[in-house]
Write a protein that holds these residues in place. Structure first.
Motif, PDB file in Angstrom:
ATOM      1  N   ARG A   1       0.915  -1.165  -0.060  1.00 43.15           N
ATOM      2  CA  ARG A   1      -0.137  -0.132  -0.073  1.00 43.15           C
ATOM      3  C   ARG A   1       0.883   1.191   0.051  1.00 43.15           C
ATOM      4  NH1 ARG A   1       0.347   1.943   5.264  1.00 43.15           N
ATOM      5  NH2 ARG A   1       0.661   0.118   6.920  1.00 43.15           N
ATOM      6  N   TYR A   2       0.452   2.464  -0.342  1.00 45.59           N
ATOM      7  CA  TYR A   2       1.095   3.695  -0.095  1.00 45.59           C
ATOM      8  C   TYR A   2       1.310   4.012   1.280  1.00 45.59           C
ATOM      9  CZ  TYR A   2       3.117   8.147  -0.695  1.00 45.59           C
ATOM     10  OH  TYR A   2       3.977   9.229  -0.774  1.00 45.59           O
ATOM     11  N   TRP A   3       2.476   3.987   1.963  1.00 41.59           N
ATOM     12  CA  TRP A   3       2.654   3.925   3.084  1.00 41.59           C
ATOM     13  C   TRP A   3       4.068   5.127   3.397  1.00 41.59           C
ATOM     14  CZ3 TRP A   3       6.677   1.124   5.860  1.00 41.59           C
ATOM     15  CH2 TRP A   3       7.520   0.281   5.233  1.00 41.59           C
ATOM     16  N   ARG A   4       4.047   5.432   4.863  1.00 42.87           N
ATOM     17  CA  ARG A   4       5.192   6.307   5.167  1.00 42.87           C
ATOM     18  C   ARG A   4       5.734   5.439   6.570  1.00 42.87           C
ATOM     19  NH1 ARG A   4       5.664  11.464   3.592  1.00 42.87           N
ATOM     20  NH2 ARG A   4       3.795  12.229   2.363  1.00 42.87           N
ATOM     21  N   THR A   5       7.323   5.784   6.548  1.00 42.79           N
ATOM     22  CA  THR A   5       7.811   4.824   7.662  1.00 42.79           C
ATOM     23  C   THR A   5       7.517   5.725   8.922  1.00 42.79           C
ATOM     24  OG1 THR A   5       9.572   6.325   7.572  1.00 42.79           O
ATOM     25  CG2 THR A   5       9.770   4.512   6.103  1.00 42.79           C
ATOM     26  N   SER A   6       7.830   4.995  10.070  1.00 41.61           N
ATOM     27  CA  SER A   6       7.362   5.587  11.337  1.00 41.61           C
ATOM     28  C   SER A   6       8.026   6.886  11.613  1.00 41.61           C
ATOM     29  CB  SER A   6       7.873   4.673  12.530  1.00 41.61           C
ATOM     30  OG  SER A   6       8.930   3.980  12.372  1.00 41.61           O
TER      31      SER A   6
ATOM     32  N   ASP B   1     -11.101 -13.111   4.746  1.00 44.65           N
ATOM     33  CA  ASP B   1     -10.639 -12.416   6.089  1.00 44.65           C
ATOM     34  C   ASP B   1      -9.490 -11.773   5.913  1.00 44.65           C
ATOM     35  OD1 ASP B   1     -12.724 -13.659   7.390  1.00 44.65           O
ATOM     36  OD2 ASP B   1     -11.487 -15.373   8.171  1.00 44.65           O
ATOM     37  N   PHE B   2      -8.468 -12.222   5.033  1.00 48.26           N
ATOM     38  CA  PHE B   2      -7.151 -11.557   4.928  1.00 48.26           C
ATOM     39  C   PHE B   2      -7.221 -10.244   4.234  1.00 48.26           C
ATOM     40  CE2 PHE B   2      -3.377 -10.744   2.231  1.00 48.26           C
ATOM     41  CZ  PHE B   2      -2.214 -11.044   3.073  1.00 48.26           C
TER      42      PHE B   2
ATOM     43  N   ASN C   1      -4.394  -5.079   8.974  1.00 48.90           N
ATOM     44  CA  ASN C   1      -2.867  -5.306   9.430  1.00 48.90           C
ATOM     45  C   ASN C   1      -2.106  -6.195   8.537  1.00 48.90           C
ATOM     46  OD1 ASN C   1      -3.266  -3.263  11.537  1.00 48.90           O
ATOM     47  ND2 ASN C   1      -4.372  -4.943  12.521  1.00 48.90           N
ATOM     48  N   THR C   2      -2.415  -6.643   7.475  1.00 47.30           N
ATOM     49  CA  THR C   2      -1.809  -7.546   6.521  1.00 47.30           C
ATOM     50  C   THR C   2      -0.519  -7.275   5.962  1.00 47.30           C
ATOM     51  OG1 THR C   2      -3.311  -7.290   4.791  1.00 47.30           O
ATOM     52  CG2 THR C   2      -3.929  -8.879   5.973  1.00 47.30           C
ATOM     53  N   ALA C   3       0.236  -7.968   5.802  1.00 41.96           N
ATOM     54  CA  ALA C   3       1.664  -7.720   5.006  1.00 41.96           C
ATOM     55  C   ALA C   3       2.087  -8.840   4.523  1.00 41.96           C
ATOM     56  CB  ALA C   3       2.627  -7.187   5.886  1.00 41.96           C
ATOM     57  N   ILE C   4       2.805  -8.866   3.511  1.00 40.46           N
ATOM     58  CA  ILE C   4       3.394  -9.922   2.865  1.00 40.46           C
ATOM     59  C   ILE C   4       4.924  -9.782   2.871  1.00 40.46           C
ATOM     60  CG2 ILE C   4       1.637 -10.692   1.295  1.00 40.46           C
ATOM     61  CD1 ILE C   4       2.926  -9.281  -1.170  1.00 40.46           C
ATOM     62  N   GLY C   5       5.853 -10.787   2.503  1.00 44.79           N
ATOM     63  CA  GLY C   5       7.051 -10.892   2.456  1.00 44.79           C
ATOM     64  C   GLY C   5       7.626 -11.378   3.887  1.00 44.79           C
ATOM     65  N   ARG C   6       8.254 -10.584   4.764  1.00 46.99           N
ATOM     66  CA  ARG C   6       8.662 -10.893   6.167  1.00 46.99           C
ATOM     67  C   ARG C   6       7.987 -10.216   7.405  1.00 46.99           C
ATOM     68  NH1 ARG C   6      14.555 -10.308   8.945  1.00 46.99           N
ATOM     69  NH2 ARG C   6      13.564  -8.259   9.301  1.00 46.99           N
TER      70      ARG C   6
ATOM     71  N   ALA D   1      -6.017  -3.751   4.358  1.00 52.90           N
ATOM     72  CA  ALA D   1      -7.528  -4.422   3.745  1.00 52.90           C
ATOM     73  C   ALA D   1      -7.338  -3.771   2.306  1.00 52.90           C
ATOM     74  CB  ALA D   1      -8.579  -4.011   4.591  1.00 52.90           C
ATOM     75  N   TRP D   2      -8.251  -4.582   1.632  1.00 51.09           N
ATOM     76  CA  TRP D   2      -8.070  -4.267  -0.263  1.00 51.09           C
ATOM     77  C   TRP D   2      -8.660  -2.884  -0.304  1.00 51.09           C
ATOM     78  CZ3 TRP D   2     -12.072  -2.801  -3.229  1.00 51.09           C
ATOM     79  CH2 TRP D   2     -11.880  -2.862  -4.695  1.00 51.09           C
TER      80      TRP D   2
END
Lengths: 310, 277
Positions: free
Chosen positions: B93-98, B139-140, B145-150, B165-166
């Motif tokens: 998703r488009y996001w910013r770091t903390s 559900d996913f 709070n979902t993520a893929i990768g690690r 969420a989608w």
């Protein structure tokens, strides 16, 4: 006066006030070895006239390297001989060791003109077997599985090759097996002792292998570790020709840093020379940690069936 | 002044991103792309690439440290390409770091093609791809709070990529990303591939002259024949095929009414906005 510890450190002796629990004992007194000295000292926040930088590392025009991980501290590496370290106030010994033996060790080795493979390495029947590949291929996991079956760890993740003698040899490096929890369970090494997080709260764990000193071991073969996919099933094959050592970043530890330190060309020559003397075997493992026994069997089969090169 | 290099090719997983990349590759190259030799198949957030370009060991860093360095990964990649256009696949998703940094920084971004697909069809495709039940997948897709990768660590060669969420994924890009966005519906690309490929190409600053060829060279039958003949390296062991059906509306036959209603309840507002409900 601060007590100084001495450890074998990738073919040198590291003198440090820090107690490090995954470095092997120093060599016997009659064996000469260069020294690298770590001191606790102020380290500047930045280098002047930086020629290259990333969020964690910067390189000066004199090839000094500043490693800065805020939660751990700042390391200033000079001439491949000196490490000045200014710890963060809340740095833990585990976190310091984690960064010292990965990012900082890479800088020391490239400054020294060493030949560091991005490989974990084990000793089997008196010879070294290097397991090379980029992140997440399973180098440490396969090495740990072989250790659990009788091999001895020579180095985890960074394996320094000495080529000045008759046969290329691998020297002892960091002896912490560093694995993710799923790999610890699969490698069959979980019962062998205490595993602690590499850094506080980190999922990856470390466990020290046999820390007694051992002489450099002749390099018998390099296993280039790959993972099965939909078009390439598990198996092994001996590689031939220049392509066997490509891409270089799959073999050389932090090849990009070597460019910034003026070491790239000589490492290319080192690697091509090594490929002339040591068999390189592509070992494609199943994409399932539950099938680790298959990977171990393939590795043993490959080593047994590939003849050493002259 | 050098143009910003990146056009991000963004989608929620199983929304047609591979097809779009192959189509743009066919347009650029003027040749039928080989699915196992893609030129635009740069890994999304490969750990090895992160380690090599930034000269660190991501496995020794915390997730927070990796997160703060993500924007620098893209800057380092751009520096290696000397200002050339970079088409880069993204599932985040488009996001910013903390620390407040945009992970996809404006100063190196020309914009993003956002490829969107009916979430009811995604649920079917994603469940098959991951070998999960459709209910688990629904559900996913509703979990913020979902993520893929690690997420949480493990021997995986991809770094953590937050999805959310989608609906939130779509909103994060088309409403909240301070970048030029080209919204492309998968269903429109199926209906008028040449036109939609041309539009995406123009947005990316490419000559759209080869769009008819690109559409023909990457039609579903052509891609599926390649996968049948030689396999596809990106197919996980959990899936029978990567290129499954290549059509829209399969949910009408494959979802129960309870399942489709659940998705419409979870994502109704965004579905209506995009013409899916």
């Amino acid at each position: 006066m601060t007590e100084l510890h001495r450890y074998s450190f990738f073919g040198t002796v590291l003198r440090t006030p820090l107690a490090l629990d995954v470095l092997p004992a120093p060599p016997p007194a009659d064996i000469a070895a260069d020294q690298v000295t770590l001191t606790l000292d102020d380290v500047p926040q930045e280098l002047p006239n930086v020629v290259w930088s990333s969020p964690f590392l910067s390189v000066g025009p004199d090839h000094r390297v500043l490693v800065d991980v805020a939660a751990v501290g700042r390391f200033l590496v000079s001439d491949g001989r000196e490490i000045r370290f200014s710890p963060a106030s809340d740095a833990t010994p585990a976190a310091v060791q984690s960064i010292l033996l990965s990012i900082v060790a890479g800088a020391v080795l490239h400054q020294r003109g060493a030949f560091p493979l991005h490989a974990s390495c084990v000793e089997m029947d008196g010879s070294a077997i290097a397991i090379a590949g980029p992140a997440a291929r399973g180098k440490s996991t396969l090495a740990a599985a072989l250790v659990a079956r009788g091999a001895r760890l020579i180095s985890d993740d960074i394996s320094v090759v000495q080529t000045g003698t008759d046969a290329p040899c691998v020297v002892q490096g960091a002896l912490g097996m560093r694995l993710w929890p799923d790999a610890i369970d699969s490698a069959g090494v979980a019962p062998c002792g205490e595993w602690t997080p590499v850094r506080p709260g980190h999922a990856k764990h470390v466990h020290a292998a046999n820390l007694s000193w051992m002489a450099p071991a002749p390099l018998r073969a390099i296993l280039r570790l790959e993972v099965e996919n939909a078009i390439s099933p598990p198996g092994w094959r001996l590689l031939h020709g220049p392509a066997s050592a490509a891409p270089m970043q799959n073999f050389i530890y932090r090849i990009n840093l070597s460019r910034h330190l003026g070491r790239f060309e000589s490492l290319c020559l080192n690697l091509m020379g090594l490929a002339d003397h040591v068999p390189i075997i592509e070992l494609r493992r199943p994409n399932d940690l539950g099938a680790l026994e298959t990977t171990v069997s393939m590795a043993r089969d490959a080593i047994a069936n590939v003849r050493p090169m002259r | 002044m050098t143009r910003s290099p990146y056009v991000w090719l963004v989608s929620y997983p199983r929304s047609g991103n591979t097809w779009l990349r192959l189509a743009l590759e066919a347009l650029i190259e003027g040749a039928s792309p080989r699915i196992n030799r893609q030129r635009l198949s740069t890994p999304v957030t490969n750990r090895g690439e992160f380690d090599e370009l930034l000269c660190v060991e991501s496995s020794e860093l915390t997730d927070a440290e990796i997160e703060e360095a993500r924007p620098e990964l893209y800057r380092a990649l751009a520096n290696n390409r000397s200002g050339c256009l970079i088409l880069r696949k993204v599932h985040d998703r488009y996001w910013r770091t903390s620390g407040g940094q945009a992970v996809f920084p404006c100063d190196i971004s020309r914009g993003a093609v956002y490829l969107v697909r009916d979430p009811r069809d995604i649920a079917i495709s994603l469940a098959d791809f991951w070998g999960k039940s459709i209910d688990w997948t629904i559900d996913f897709m509703a979990d913020p709070n979902t993520a893929i990768g690690r997420p949480g660590g493990g021997m995986i060669d991809q770094l953590k990529q937050p999805l959310g969420a989608w609906s939130d994924h779509v909103t994060s890009w088309i409403d909240n990303a301070p970048l030029p966005i080209h919204l492309l519906r998968y269903e429109d690309m199926l209906a008028e591939p040449s036109r939609r490929i041309a539009e995406a190409a123009r947005f990316a600053g490419l000559n759209d002259g080869g769009s008819e060829f690109a559409a023909m060279a990457t039609n579903f039958g052509a891609l599926r024949r390649q996968e049948d003949a030689e396999g596809f390296v990106e197919r996980p062991s959990t899936a029978q095929r990567f290129f499954r059906q290549g059509k829209s509306g399969a949910w009408r036959q494959l979802l129960t009414s309870t399942q489709s209603r659940r998705i419409e309840r979870d994502h109704g507002a965004m579905m209506r906005r995009l013409g899916y409900a």
